[in-house]
Each structure stands twice: as C-alpha cells, then as structure tokens.
Scaffold this active site. Structure first.
Site, PDB file in Angstrom:
ATOM      1  N   LYS A  91      52.954   2.137   4.776  1.00  0.00           N
ATOM      2  CA  LYS A  91      52.387   1.639   3.520  1.00  0.00           C
ATOM      3  C   LYS A  91      53.254   0.571   2.860  1.00  0.00           C
ATOM      4  CE  LYS A  91      51.940   5.872   2.004  1.00  0.00           C
ATOM      5  NZ  LYS A  91      52.097   6.693   3.204  1.00  0.00           N
ATOM      6  N   ARG A 118       7.354 -15.205 -12.100  1.00  0.00           N
ATOM      7  CA  ARG A 118       8.609 -15.329 -12.850  1.00  0.00           C
ATOM      8  C   ARG A 118       8.785 -14.127 -13.780  1.00  0.00           C
ATOM      9  NH1 ARG A 118      11.352 -19.976 -12.794  1.00  0.00           N
ATOM     10  NH2 ARG A 118      12.430 -19.205 -14.641  1.00  0.00           N
ATOM     11  N   LYS A 119      10.035 -13.804 -14.015  1.00  0.00           N
ATOM     12  CA  LYS A 119      10.318 -12.711 -14.954  1.00  0.00           C
ATOM     13  C   LYS A 119      10.011 -13.203 -16.378  1.00  0.00           C
ATOM     14  CE  LYS A 119      13.926  -9.183 -15.307  1.00  0.00           C
ATOM     15  NZ  LYS A 119      13.263  -8.095 -14.609  1.00  0.00           N
ATOM     16  N   LYS A 158       9.539 -20.379 -18.398  1.00  0.00           N
ATOM     17  CA  LYS A 158      10.421 -21.351 -19.049  1.00  0.00           C
ATOM     18  C   LYS A 158       9.640 -22.155 -20.091  1.00  0.00           C
ATOM     19  CE  LYS A 158      11.716 -23.327 -15.241  1.00  0.00           C
ATOM     20  NZ  LYS A 158      12.356 -24.244 -14.302  1.00  0.00           N
ATOM     21  N   HIS A 168      10.224 -25.188 -20.731  1.00  0.00           N
ATOM     22  CA  HIS A 168      10.304 -26.597 -20.347  1.00  0.00           C
ATOM     23  C   HIS A 168       9.865 -26.728 -18.872  1.00  0.00           C
ATOM     24  CE1 HIS A 168      14.061 -24.668 -19.191  1.00  0.00           C
ATOM     25  NE2 HIS A 168      14.057 -25.503 -18.160  1.00  0.00           N
ATOM     26  N   ILE A 170      12.173  -0.371  -5.568  1.00  0.00           N
ATOM     27  CA  ILE A 170      11.998   1.069  -5.782  1.00  0.00           C
ATOM     28  C   ILE A 170      10.894   1.317  -6.795  1.00  0.00           C
ATOM     29  CG2 ILE A 170      14.020   0.987  -7.342  1.00  0.00           C
ATOM     30  CD1 ILE A 170      14.465   3.959  -6.712  1.00  0.00           C
ATOM     31  N   LYS A 208       6.088   0.650 -13.278  1.00  0.00           N
ATOM     32  CA  LYS A 208       5.875  -0.378 -14.312  1.00  0.00           C
ATOM     33  C   LYS A 208       6.172  -1.787 -13.788  1.00  0.00           C
ATOM     34  CE  LYS A 208       7.415  -1.250 -19.058  1.00  0.00           C
ATOM     35  NZ  LYS A 208       8.543  -2.165 -18.971  1.00  0.00           N
TER      36      LYS A 208
HETATM   37  O1  LIG Z   1      17.572   3.766  -9.625  1.00  0.00           O
HETATM   38  C1  LIG Z   1      16.942   2.748  -9.978  1.00  0.00           C
HETATM   39  C2  LIG Z   1      15.909   2.759 -10.887  1.00  0.00           C
HETATM   40  C3  LIG Z   1      15.258   1.613 -11.244  1.00  0.00           C
HETATM   41  N1  LIG Z   1      15.634   0.433 -10.712  1.00  0.00           N
HETATM   42  C4  LIG Z   1      14.906  -0.793 -11.157  1.00  0.00           C
HETATM   43  O2  LIG Z   1      13.733  -0.445 -11.874  1.00  0.00           O
HETATM   44  C5  LIG Z   1      12.534  -0.834 -11.184  1.00  0.00           C
HETATM   45  C6  LIG Z   1      11.678   0.327 -10.825  1.00  0.00           C
HETATM   46  O3  LIG Z   1      11.383   1.095 -11.958  1.00  0.00           O
HETATM   47  P1  LIG Z   1       9.876   1.242 -12.461  1.00  0.00           P
HETATM   48  O4  LIG Z   1       9.976   2.342 -13.496  1.00  0.00           O
HETATM   49  O5  LIG Z   1       9.040   1.616 -11.276  1.00  0.00           O
HETATM   50  O6  LIG Z   1       9.492  -0.079 -13.048  1.00  0.00           O
HETATM   51  C7  LIG Z   1      12.948  -1.483  -9.878  1.00  0.00           C
HETATM   52  O7  LIG Z   1      12.279  -2.701  -9.750  1.00  0.00           O
HETATM   53  C8  LIG Z   1      14.424  -1.637  -9.986  1.00  0.00           C
HETATM   54  O8  LIG Z   1      14.735  -2.982 -10.247  1.00  0.00           O
HETATM   55  C9  LIG Z   1      16.649   0.403  -9.826  1.00  0.00           C
HETATM   56  O9  LIG Z   1      17.028  -0.651  -9.334  1.00  0.00           O
HETATM   57  N2  LIG Z   1      17.276   1.564  -9.475  1.00  0.00           N
END
Ligand SMILES: O=c1ccn([C@@H]2O[C@H](COP(=O)(O)O)[C@@H](O)[C@H]2O)c(=O)[nH]1
Length: 477
Positions: A94, A372-373, A376, A378, A400, A405
């Site tokens: 070590k 998109r989440k 934007k 612009h 997952i 949602k």
């Molecule tokens: O252990 C987890 C739990 C959730 N996520 C993120 O959340 C969504 C899924 O959750 P919903 O309730 O079905 O919307 C998933 O897109 C993950 O980004 C995660 O990463 N790990």
C-alpha cells in the site's frame, strides 16, 4: 484462471479462509533461528510447509523485503517461488502512487507474478486502474484501519456518516466483485457490519482482528457473507514462531469454520421463509443485473422519489452511459423488444432516455425524435425535436415506470403534434399495476425487467442481504 477463481478453488481445497503473512520480520522470528537473510528465508519456507494445507492464500508485505535492500528483493522472488502455484499470493504493497502505478503494476504482476495487491484509495481510481488492466488479477482497497491515529480521518465528518464508508462506496464502482475487494482493519464488529451492509458482495481482507480476541466470534460473524464466505482472515503473527504452528493454524481454521457453518445455517433458515425466491432458476439477464448493481445503477436505501414517496431503492440508469459495455447490453435488451413492434420513429423521454433512444436508433437503423422537456422561448420553439410527419407511429422509450407519469406526459406531447403512440418500452417496470394504468389510456407497455426480478436476482447472488430483500418486498407489496 483469474485470481478470484484461483482463490475460491484454494478455499475449497483447504476448507479455509485463513491467509498467512510471509514477512521477513526479525522481531517475529524465533530468536534461536538468528537474524540473517538465510535464517529469515528458512523460517518463511518453514511457515509455508507448515501451513500450505490449511490456508487459502499467502500475503508477503513488500515493505519488510524493501528494508533489506537488494537482498530483500531477491528474497521476495525466492519466497514467492516457493509458494505452491495453486495457492494465490496477495502482495501487501500500500505505498504506490499515481505516477508509478503503471510500472509498479507491471513489475508485481509480470515480474513477480503475484495474484493480487493491496492498494491505498487516496490517489483514487486513476491509481487503481493500471492494476485492473490485468483482468486476471485482483486489488484490495484499504477502507479502514484499526489505527487510533486514523480515527479523525476515517470518522470524518461524523461517526453517523463516516468517510470510510464513502471509500467503500467509491471502491465498489472501480471494478467488479471478482476484481476489486476491500481491506478492513478493525476489532469492532459494528464497523464490519456497516461495511458488509454496503458491500454485501465484496471479498474482505480482515486485519487487526487479533488485537482484541474477545470480539473474534462477533467480528467474523459480522464480516462473513450470508453464505458464510467473503472473508480472508490472517493467522495471528505471534503463532508464526511457535513450533506447533500447524496444529494451531488447524484449530483456528476449525473454529472459523464453526462460525461459517452457523452463518450459512442462519441464512438457510432465512431462505425458508423468504417468499418468491427460487434458487434453482437463473434469470436470463442475471449478469446484466449484477453489472448494473456493481456500477451503482441500482441502489438500496431510503430514497425520496419525485412523487414525494419514500422508496427502499433508487434506480439511476443515467450512469450506464459511462460504461459502454453495459450500455451496449442494455441497448441490445431494449432492441429485442423493439424488433417485434411496428413503428416509424423512436422517441426517447428526456433526459435519461435520450442516450438509449439514440443507441436504439443506430442499432435498429430507425429514425429518432424526442419531445422536449421544456419549450425554448427563442429559436424554433419546437416541442418535438427531429423530423417527422403527422400521422406516423412512434414507439416511446423510457428508463423506468414508477407511476407512469413521465411516459404519459412524453406520449401526450408527441400526440399533440399529430403522432400516434401505441407502445411504450422501458427497461424496468416497478410493478404495482402501472402497465394496466397505461393500457387504460390506450398504451401497450413492455419492460426488459421487473423490479422484483432484479431484487430476487441480487438476493440470490448475495449482492443484497435477506434484510434488504425483505424490506423491498414489504414496501412494494
Ligand atoms: O428510482 C427511480 C425512480 C424514478 N426515476 C425517474 O422518474 C421517472 C419514472 O417515474 P414515473 O413516476 O413513472 O414518472 C423516470 O423517467 C426516471 O427518470 C428514476 O430515474 N429512478
């Protein structure tokens, strides 16, 4: 054969978790032998001949050879040569540093041909990586010492969340359980229990245990895995000068084996009442599940989810992008499902599933888009990125399903642009009827794995304890 396999074979053959330090330390040698290099060498060879049937590995400490100068290096070579080839050698060394680790790894693994090495964690993964390049060898990362002087560092910032546990967590991400192990010096069973809880799958080289003999049984019990393995236990130094060394080693081995047998009996009892576990079946994605766990994608503990609920796990699949081999396997597993579906485009749900959708698009040679989440204020102000025609069918890819949602919102955005969504493919389905919920909304959901398949596989492979498994079952029912 790699170090880990060689060690397992050696443990089985000798029915022993004992290892012996092979150190030319004149203070530990019987005075009658004198203290010349030749006397030290004869003594070390005598130790090997007395213990070769009773131990699973030998551990020379480099420092003791170095202080003897050039003659010490030669002594080390000859001592290693005298160890039977089927018994692994762990070099306790070590004192490496970042700038010398590549050459040092080459010297010890190629010149001395040792099977494993002990390493200091402080220089980080960069220091360890050159040793891991030798995929058939092993590395033990020092996580905790019994040294009083180390207390302030190890217990920092406070004993409830000590730094040494962070070293364990970090070391687990450096390599697989067949290549990266832990070295733990302690007389305290509670220290070993905390480490074992975090690293149920790792082999632990235990040190300093003989400083407090009264804790021996509890300490070994705390360090063993559920199946009564996973520990390497050194013979006490002071018996190495006793003429009845062989008999004493045999007695200690047998004492340890009684504790091992009790531990695995406890575990068998646990298995009897644990629901849903069939030890005879191996999940087809077993290796992938274990790798995901080993690279830290599947974490067990108390985690608050986006919904505000507390779950006993958290899944972070975003980490796979940093491990191309595992990432490739994950993409392949999604691909097996997508191959059987009908669609014009693949849509990944941002951000976590954008790399996955990109990988699938390239693997299957199908066009990709993504909603998109946030839109934007612009530029193009697009809701959907990529080219598409209204009326086309899109398969949604997400990581997952918990409540569904995120997937529903993503599908909704695509539909608002005139696209059709029939199928949603995820890597993990949390269960609890979320697929039915999606079906009610007109979507067919597919998953590579269910969470219960993951936890069962991890439990069967000894990666999580019966307690962690039980806790998951309780929360998810
Ligand atoms: O252990 C987890 C739990 C959730 N996520 C993120 O959340 C969504 C899924 O959750 P919903 O309730 O079905 O919307 C998933 O897109 C993950 O980004 C995660 O990463 N790990």
């Amino acid at each position: 054969m790699n170090f880990y396999r060689k060690l397992q074979d050696s443990i089985e053959r000798s029915n022993s978790l004992l290892i012996v330090g092979l150190d030319p330390n004149p203070e530990m040698m019987p005075a009658v032998r004198g203290n010349s290099i030749e006397a030290l060498e004869n003594w070390l060879q005598w130790i090997v001949s007395e213990t070769r049937e009773l131990v699973c590995a030998y551990k020379p400490t480099l420092g003791f050879y170095e202080i003897l100068g050039a003659a010490g290096w030669e002594l080390l070579t000859r001592t290693i040569e005298k160890i039977p080839r089927d018994i692994p050698v762990i070099l306790d060394a070590k004192h490496g540093d970042l700038n010398t680790s590549t050459l040092f790894a080459k010297t010890i693994f190629e010149r001395w041909n040792v099977d494993a090495v002990t390493l200091n964690p402080y220089p980080g993964q960069d220091h360890v990586a050159p040793f891991l390049v030798y995929s058939d060898r092993g590395a033990f990362i020092l996580c905790h010492t019994s040294n009083q002087g180390a207390f302030n560092l190890q217990e920092y910032p406070d004993p409830a969340n000590p730094y040494y546990l962070q070293v364990v967590r970090e070391a687990r991400t450096w390599g697989t359980p067949e290549q990266v192990f832990l070295e733990v010096g302690t007389t305290k069973p509670e220290v070993l229990t905390r480490i074992r809880d975090i690293a149920p799958e790792r082999l632990i080289l235990l040190r300093s245990l003989w400083e407090d003999r009264s804790q021996f049984t509890r300490l070994i019990g705390a360090g063993l895995t559920a199946s009564g393995d996973g520990l390497l236990i050194p013979l006490p130094q002071d018996i190495l000068k006793e003429t009845d060394l062989g008999d004493r080693a045999r007695a200690i081995r047998d004492e340890i084996n009684v504790i091992r047998a009790e531990k695995s009996r406890e575990n068998t009892r646990e298995d009897l009442w644990t629901p849903n576990v069939c030890l005879l079946q191996q999940h087809p994605h077993q290796d992938l599940i274990l790798e995901l766990f080993d690279i830290g994608c599947l974490m067990f503990g108390e985690y608050v989810q986006a919904s505000g609920e507390t779950f006993s796990y958290y899944i972070d699949l975003r980490r796979i992008i940093s491990n191309p081999r595992v990432f490739g396997q994950v993409i392949e597993s999604y691909g097996e499902i997508l191959k059987n579906l009908t669609f014009d485009r693949i849509a990944g749900i941002p951000y976590g599933s954008l790399p996955t959708a990109t990988g699938l698009s390239l693997l299957l040679d199908r066009p990709m888009i993504f909603p998109r989440k946030e839109v934007k204020a612009h530029g193009t102000r697009r809701l959907i990125e990529g080219n598409f025609q209204a009326g086309e069918t899109v398969v949604v890819v997400d990581d997952i399903l918990i409540s569904g949602k995120s997937a529903i919102e993503g599908a909704g955005k695509l539909e608002s642009a005139g696209l059709h969504v029939q199928d949603i493919v995820v890597f993990i389905d949390h269960g609890k009827g979320v697929k039915d919920k999606l079906r009610e909304r007109g979507y067919h959901a597919y998953s590579v794995l269910t969470l219960s398949e993951i936890t069962e596989t991890l439990y069967e492979a000894g990666r999580i304890t019966g307690e962690q498994y039980g806790c998951f079952i309780e929360r998810s029912c």
